[in-house]
Design a protein around this motif. Sequence first.
Motif, mmCIF file in Angstrom:
data_model
loop_
_atom_site.group_PDB
_atom_site.id
_atom_site.type_symbol
_atom_site.label_atom_id
_atom_site.label_comp_id
_atom_site.label_asym_id
_atom_site.label_seq_id
_atom_site.Cartn_x
_atom_site.Cartn_y
_atom_site.Cartn_z
ATOM 1 N N LEU A 78 5.895 0.899 -4.661
ATOM 2 C CA LEU A 78 4.687 1.113 -4.776
ATOM 3 C C LEU A 78 4.456 2.470 -5.089
ATOM 4 N N ILE A 79 3.337 2.663 -6.202
ATOM 5 C CA ILE A 79 3.298 4.028 -6.533
ATOM 6 C C ILE A 79 1.709 4.166 -6.481
ATOM 7 N N ILE A 80 1.404 5.491 -6.023
ATOM 8 C CA ILE A 80 0.187 5.899 -5.746
ATOM 9 C C ILE A 80 -0.152 7.116 -6.484
ATOM 10 N N GLY A 81 -1.166 7.288 -7.099
ATOM 11 C CA GLY A 81 -1.410 8.247 -8.183
ATOM 12 C C GLY A 81 -1.813 9.776 -7.514
ATOM 13 N N LYS A 82 -2.350 10.380 -8.322
ATOM 14 C CA LYS A 82 -2.788 11.933 -7.811
ATOM 15 C C LYS A 82 -4.204 12.068 -7.383
ATOM 16 N N ASN A 83 -4.362 13.000 -6.256
ATOM 17 C CA ASN A 83 -5.825 13.203 -5.699
ATOM 18 C C ASN A 83 -6.410 11.916 -5.303
ATOM 19 N N CYS A 84 -5.843 11.079 -4.649
ATOM 20 C CA CYS A 84 -6.269 9.941 -3.937
ATOM 21 C C CYS A 84 -6.532 10.219 -2.661
ATOM 22 N N ILE A 85 -7.550 9.609 -1.866
ATOM 23 C CA ILE A 85 -7.812 9.695 -0.357
ATOM 24 C C ILE A 85 -7.569 8.041 0.333
ATOM 25 N N ILE A 86 -6.617 8.120 1.115
ATOM 26 C CA ILE A 86 -6.358 6.529 1.626
ATOM 27 C C ILE A 86 -6.849 7.027 3.175
ATOM 28 N N ARG A 87 -7.877 6.087 3.701
ATOM 29 C CA ARG A 87 -8.263 6.437 5.148
ATOM 30 C C ARG A 87 -7.744 5.581 5.949
ATOM 31 N N GLU A 88 -7.810 5.734 7.480
ATOM 32 C CA GLU A 88 -7.127 5.259 8.472
ATOM 33 C C GLU A 88 -6.986 3.583 8.508
ATOM 34 N N PHE A 89 -5.901 3.241 8.826
ATOM 35 C CA PHE A 89 -5.501 1.797 9.022
ATOM 36 C C PHE A 89 -5.612 0.934 7.828
ATOM 37 N N ALA A 90 -5.693 1.640 6.579
ATOM 38 C CA ALA A 90 -5.268 1.082 5.228
ATOM 39 C C ALA A 90 -4.173 0.400 4.997
ATOM 40 N N PHE A 91 -3.816 -0.602 4.539
ATOM 41 C CA PHE A 91 -2.545 -1.196 4.225
ATOM 42 C C PHE A 91 -2.510 -1.498 2.742
ATOM 43 N N ILE A 92 -1.443 -0.901 2.082
ATOM 44 C CA ILE A 92 -0.893 -1.195 0.636
ATOM 45 C C ILE A 92 0.484 -1.560 0.714
ATOM 46 N N HIS A 93 0.823 -2.768 0.119
ATOM 47 C CA HIS A 93 2.146 -3.091 0.078
ATOM 48 C C HIS A 93 2.861 -3.066 -1.139
ATOM 49 N N ARG A 94 4.063 -2.873 -1.206
ATOM 50 C CA ARG A 94 5.135 -2.900 -2.203
ATOM 51 C C ARG A 94 4.915 -4.245 -3.133
ATOM 52 N N ALA A 95 5.487 -4.297 -4.278
ATOM 53 C CA ALA A 95 5.273 -5.582 -5.138
ATOM 54 C C ALA A 95 6.360 -6.586 -4.693
ATOM 55 N N SER A 96 5.923 -7.810 -5.190
ATOM 56 C CA SER A 96 6.844 -8.842 -5.049
ATOM 57 C C SER A 96 7.946 -8.903 -6.377
ATOM 58 N N THR A 97 8.489 -9.864 -6.729
ATOM 59 C CA THR A 97 9.283 -9.823 -7.997
ATOM 60 C C THR A 97 8.583 -10.696 -9.195
ATOM 61 N N LYS A 98 7.467 -11.019 -8.967
ATOM 62 C CA LYS A 98 6.741 -12.048 -9.972
ATOM 63 C C LYS A 98 5.881 -11.550 -11.051
ATOM 64 N N GLU A 99 5.916 -9.966 -11.086
ATOM 65 C CA GLU A 99 5.151 -9.540 -12.070
ATOM 66 C C GLU A 99 5.976 -8.356 -12.737
ATOM 67 N N GLU A 100 5.898 -7.252 -12.431
ATOM 68 C CA GLU A 100 6.628 -5.918 -12.845
ATOM 69 C C GLU A 100 7.367 -5.383 -11.513
ATOM 70 N N TRP A 101 7.426 -5.575 -10.266
ATOM 71 C CA TRP A 101 8.054 -5.150 -9.335
ATOM 72 C C TRP A 101 7.538 -3.838 -8.758
ATOM 73 N N VAL A 102 6.091 -3.838 -9.114
ATOM 74 C CA VAL A 102 5.149 -2.487 -8.728
ATOM 75 C C VAL A 102 4.022 -2.670 -8.469
ATOM 76 N N THR A 103 3.587 -2.074 -7.212
ATOM 77 C CA THR A 103 2.230 -2.194 -7.089
ATOM 78 C C THR A 103 1.623 -0.730 -7.363
ATOM 79 N N THR A 104 0.495 -0.694 -8.040
ATOM 80 C CA THR A 104 0.121 0.668 -8.550
ATOM 81 C C THR A 104 -1.408 0.872 -8.131
ATOM 82 N N ILE A 105 -1.479 2.222 -7.609
ATOM 83 C CA ILE A 105 -2.899 2.730 -7.261
ATOM 84 C C ILE A 105 -2.807 4.034 -8.351
ATOM 85 N N GLY A 106 -4.117 3.977 -9.138
ATOM 86 C CA GLY A 106 -4.425 5.143 -10.156
ATOM 87 C C GLY A 106 -4.655 6.519 -9.238
#
Length: 258
Positions: A78-106
């Motif tokens: 999982l790659i999260i970019g610069k100057n983001c705000i992620i608020r309480e109880f949010a869930f962001i998961h890592r990737a599976s192996t079916k695409e490019e092995w990465v979840t990305t947030i700009g």
Amino acid sequence: MIDKNAFIDKTAEISGTAEIAANVYIGKNCKIGENVKIGYGSVIESNTEIGDGTIISPNVNLGGAPQDISYKGEDTKLIIGKNCIIREFAFIHRASTKEEWVTTIGDNCYIMASCHVAHDCRIGNNVIITSYAALAGHVHVDDGVIIGGGAGVHQFTRIGRQAMVGGYAKITKDVPPYALVDGNPARLFGLNMIGLKRRGIPPEVRNELKKAYNILVNMDYVLEDVVTQIASLTQYEEVKIFLDFIKKSKRGIMRRGE
């Protein structure tokens, strides 16, 4: 500053300017950038990078394993970019192996409380995801999109640049760039003209985009005709983006309007 009650895995890399609150867990192979703030009780499970200046509220869960029954424990990221705000109880998961092995947030994204961003999602820059919205696996969201509270986005769906999705909308097909969509099932409600004006898009470009939109929602055309008709318009950059998005749609493009 790292609170004495935080747990940091020995393989994690933490910037000296980061602030880590009490009861935070940071697992293996995580990288925390300059001036990142991680609030009380948040969990950064593994293989997660957080860009400079990003703020993580209390009780956020990042970098957990994908909710995919085919996943076998691979070191996806999982790659999260610069100057983001992620608020309480949010869930962001890592990737599976079916695409490019990465979840990305700009960069400069605002992900509000209790949102879910699933494995393999690709979120662009300056995206706002409002509370309780849920993005299934492999969803791609382009720059400047706003997703309303409680909206649900089906797996493998794409949302085009600067589109706006209404609260509690059910998205099962690709959303064209600059469009307004709402409802269950979701349908088109025109173009995001206010957003286009705020970006300084000239009137002649907005007018040409409106022509492209009217062609798209004209159900007398098959999709091949839609592409041909829009290609005949003046090819401003925004019109090209609109047309290219339609051409690349695999799941099916949203066409029915109000």
